[in-house]
Motif scaffolding. Structure first.
Motif, PDB file in Angstrom:
ATOM      1  N   PHE A  58      42.922  55.934  88.534  1.00 22.36           N
ATOM      2  CA  PHE A  58      43.396  54.810  87.720  1.00 22.36           C
ATOM      3  C   PHE A  58      42.970  54.978  86.264  1.00 22.36           C
ATOM      4  CE2 PHE A  58      42.973  50.616  85.808  1.00 22.36           C
ATOM      5  CZ  PHE A  58      44.208  50.057  86.091  1.00 22.36           C
ATOM      6  N   SER A  59      41.730  55.404  86.034  1.00 23.21           N
ATOM      7  CA  SER A  59      41.222  55.594  84.663  1.00 23.21           C
ATOM      8  C   SER A  59      42.040  56.643  83.918  1.00 23.21           C
ATOM      9  CB  SER A  59      39.748  56.007  84.691  1.00 23.21           C
ATOM     10  OG  SER A  59      38.956  54.977  85.254  1.00 23.21           O
ATOM     11  N   VAL A  60      42.466  57.692  84.637  1.00 23.73           N
ATOM     12  CA  VAL A  60      43.248  58.765  84.005  1.00 23.73           C
ATOM     13  C   VAL A  60      44.641  58.268  83.611  1.00 23.73           C
ATOM     14  CG1 VAL A  60      44.390  60.972  84.438  1.00 23.73           C
ATOM     15  CG2 VAL A  60      42.007  60.649  85.107  1.00 23.73           C
ATOM     16  N   TRP A  61      45.268  57.495  84.493  1.00 25.46           N
ATOM     17  CA  TRP A  61      46.663  57.115  84.282  1.00 25.46           C
ATOM     18  C   TRP A  61      46.863  55.759  83.615  1.00 25.46           C
ATOM     19  CZ3 TRP A  61      50.303  60.621  84.579  1.00 25.46           C
ATOM     20  CH2 TRP A  61      50.074  61.772  85.354  1.00 25.46           C
ATOM     21  N   TRP A  62      45.816  54.945  83.512  1.00 30.60           N
ATOM     22  CA  TRP A  62      45.964  53.634  82.877  1.00 30.60           C
ATOM     23  C   TRP A  62      46.476  53.713  81.441  1.00 30.60           C
ATOM     24  CZ3 TRP A  62      46.776  48.692  82.958  1.00 30.60           C
ATOM     25  CH2 TRP A  62      46.487  47.925  81.827  1.00 30.60           C
ATOM     26  N   PRO A  63      45.965  54.611  80.564  1.00 28.40           N
ATOM     27  CA  PRO A  63      46.465  54.656  79.178  1.00 28.40           C
ATOM     28  C   PRO A  63      47.972  54.842  79.088  1.00 28.40           C
ATOM     29  CG  PRO A  63      44.459  55.954  79.378  1.00 28.40           C
ATOM     30  CD  PRO A  63      44.871  55.580  80.775  1.00 28.40           C
ATOM     31  N   GLU A  64      48.537  55.619  80.011  1.00 33.51           N
ATOM     32  CA  GLU A  64      49.987  55.821  79.989  1.00 33.51           C
ATOM     33  C   GLU A  64      50.723  54.536  80.329  1.00 33.51           C
ATOM     34  OE1 GLU A  64      53.390  58.199  82.500  1.00 33.51           O
ATOM     35  OE2 GLU A  64      51.515  59.260  82.046  1.00 33.51           O
ATOM     36  N   LEU A  65      50.234  53.819  81.356  1.00 35.10           N
ATOM     37  CA  LEU A  65      50.871  52.549  81.710  1.00 35.10           C
ATOM     38  C   LEU A  65      50.759  51.548  80.564  1.00 35.10           C
ATOM     39  CD1 LEU A  65      52.180  50.684  83.829  1.00 35.10           C
ATOM     40  CD2 LEU A  65      49.871  50.047  84.560  1.00 35.10           C
ATOM     41  N   GLU A  66      49.580  51.478  79.953  1.00 30.99           N
ATOM     42  CA  GLU A  66      49.368  50.550  78.846  1.00 30.99           C
ATOM     43  C   GLU A  66      50.293  50.874  77.680  1.00 30.99           C
ATOM     44  OE1 GLU A  66      47.544  47.361  76.720  1.00 30.99           O
ATOM     45  OE2 GLU A  66      47.962  47.887  78.801  1.00 30.99           O
ATOM     46  N   ARG A  67      50.458  52.159  77.405  1.00 31.95           N
ATOM     47  CA  ARG A  67      51.342  52.581  76.302  1.00 31.95           C
ATOM     48  C   ARG A  67      52.797  52.196  76.583  1.00 31.95           C
ATOM     49  NH1 ARG A  67      49.687  57.210  76.249  1.00 31.95           N
ATOM     50  NH2 ARG A  67      51.245  58.248  77.564  1.00 31.95           N
ATOM     51  N   GLU A  68      53.250  52.433  77.823  1.00 31.65           N
ATOM     52  CA  GLU A  68      54.644  52.116  78.169  1.00 31.65           C
ATOM     53  C   GLU A  68      54.891  50.609  78.171  1.00 31.65           C
ATOM     54  OE1 GLU A  68      57.156  54.180  78.652  1.00 31.65           O
ATOM     55  OE2 GLU A  68      55.906  55.924  78.257  1.00 31.65           O
ATOM     56  N   LEU A  69      53.945  49.839  78.708  1.00 30.41           N
ATOM     57  CA  LEU A  69      54.119  48.382  78.727  1.00 30.41           C
ATOM     58  C   LEU A  69      54.032  47.791  77.327  1.00 30.41           C
ATOM     59  CD1 LEU A  69      52.083  47.321  81.910  1.00 30.41           C
ATOM     60  CD2 LEU A  69      54.567  47.540  81.646  1.00 30.41           C
TER      61      LEU A  69
END
Length: 280
Positions: free
Chosen positions: A145-156
């Motif tokens: 989750f820590s690795v992929w959270w920045p990508e989700l935050e950027r897209e949202l």
């Protein structure tokens, strides 16, 4: 594979659902998200396909935005999800929406705010729904989750910027009153969350007394009792010494008429020692 049904209504909600659809398998490889506009095959009967997916879904995420707060379609899918799967496996995702804004049937579900810690809890809930052999342990889940959270935050954030630009700015004169309104709304939202959490706890007794808790308490009590018994040893030793003195005296006067009387007195002392032991 675990089917996760992503319910949406409106352009902004659809954009958020598609972001989740593409992102979730990066963290949970065994999750198979479904968004109707993307996953219905060409020529398939639309209503039949959605009905089938609703029945097969093991987890449901309902994307709520300011545009669709009162959309009948979302309430329909929410009702269908709650009939097909356990309510604890359905979560409205509130995007630019507060919990106090949600009304109607959606109130029965535990919602997720657009915040890192809340999204992490949502992913953890989906992970717990996976078959045991496909489930990630807590440490791997946290790392992923820590690795992929920045990508989700950027897209949202991109979706948020795109749709918030079209909204009219609030008048400057209303800002002070809006600040006070936001403060009050925040307090109401916190109270609402506490009430919902209490309701959830009361409906699931294991959250109050989880399996193994009673065993743990009993073991702890036994350990404490053992410590207390250790503290009683000196008292017992003194009492036994007193009894031994009585017995020695009996031996010295053996054959006399006092033997029976002294024996009874010794027995009385032993009983008194037991009482002192039990009182402590």
């Amino acid at each position: 594979m675990l089917k996760v049904f992503l319910s949406w209504s409106g352009e902004e909600s659809h954009a958020v659902a598609c972001v989740f659809r593409d992102w979730l398998p990066s963290v949970l490889q065994s999750a198979k998200p479904y968004v109707s506009s993307q996953d219905i095959d060409k020529g398939a009967r639309w209503a039949t396909d959605i009905a089938g997916e609703l029945e097969e879904a093991a987890f449901g995420v309902i994307v709520i935005t300011p545009q669709n707060l009162h959309a009948d379609w979302l309430n329909f899918e929410a009702g269908a999800l709650s009939r097909s799967i356990d309510k604890s496996r359905v979560s409205p995702f509130l995007f630019r929406v507060k919990r106090t804004d949600v009304q109607g049937p959606l109130l029965q579900f535990q919602s997720t705010l657009h915040q890192k810690d809340e999204v992490e809890k949502l992913v953890a809930s989906i992970n717990k729904t996976l078959p045991e052999e496909e489930r990630l342990d807590d440490e791997r889940l946290k790392r992923g989750f820590s690795v992929w959270w920045p990508e989700l935050e950027r897209e949202l954030s991109s979706v948020e910027n795109r749709f918030s630009i079209s909204e009219e700015p609030r008048p400057t004169s209303a800002r002070s009153s809006d600040v006070e309104s936001d403060r009050v709304s925040g307090m109401i939202e916190e109270i609402l969350e506490l009430v919902r959490n209490q309701t959830k706890v009361l409906s699931d007794p294991e959250t109050i007394l989880p399996p193994g808790y009673i065993t743990h308490v009993l073991r702890h009590r036994v350990h404490r009792d053992d410590e207390r018994r250790m503290k009683m040893h000196p008292v017992i030793e003194v009492t036994l010494m007193e009894i031994e003195d009585k017995i020695r005296h009996i031996v010295r006067v053996a054959g006399s008429g006092e033997v029976e009387l002294l024996a009874r007195e010794a027995i009385s002392e032993i009983r008194e020692a037991r009482k002192r032991f039990e009182r402590r």
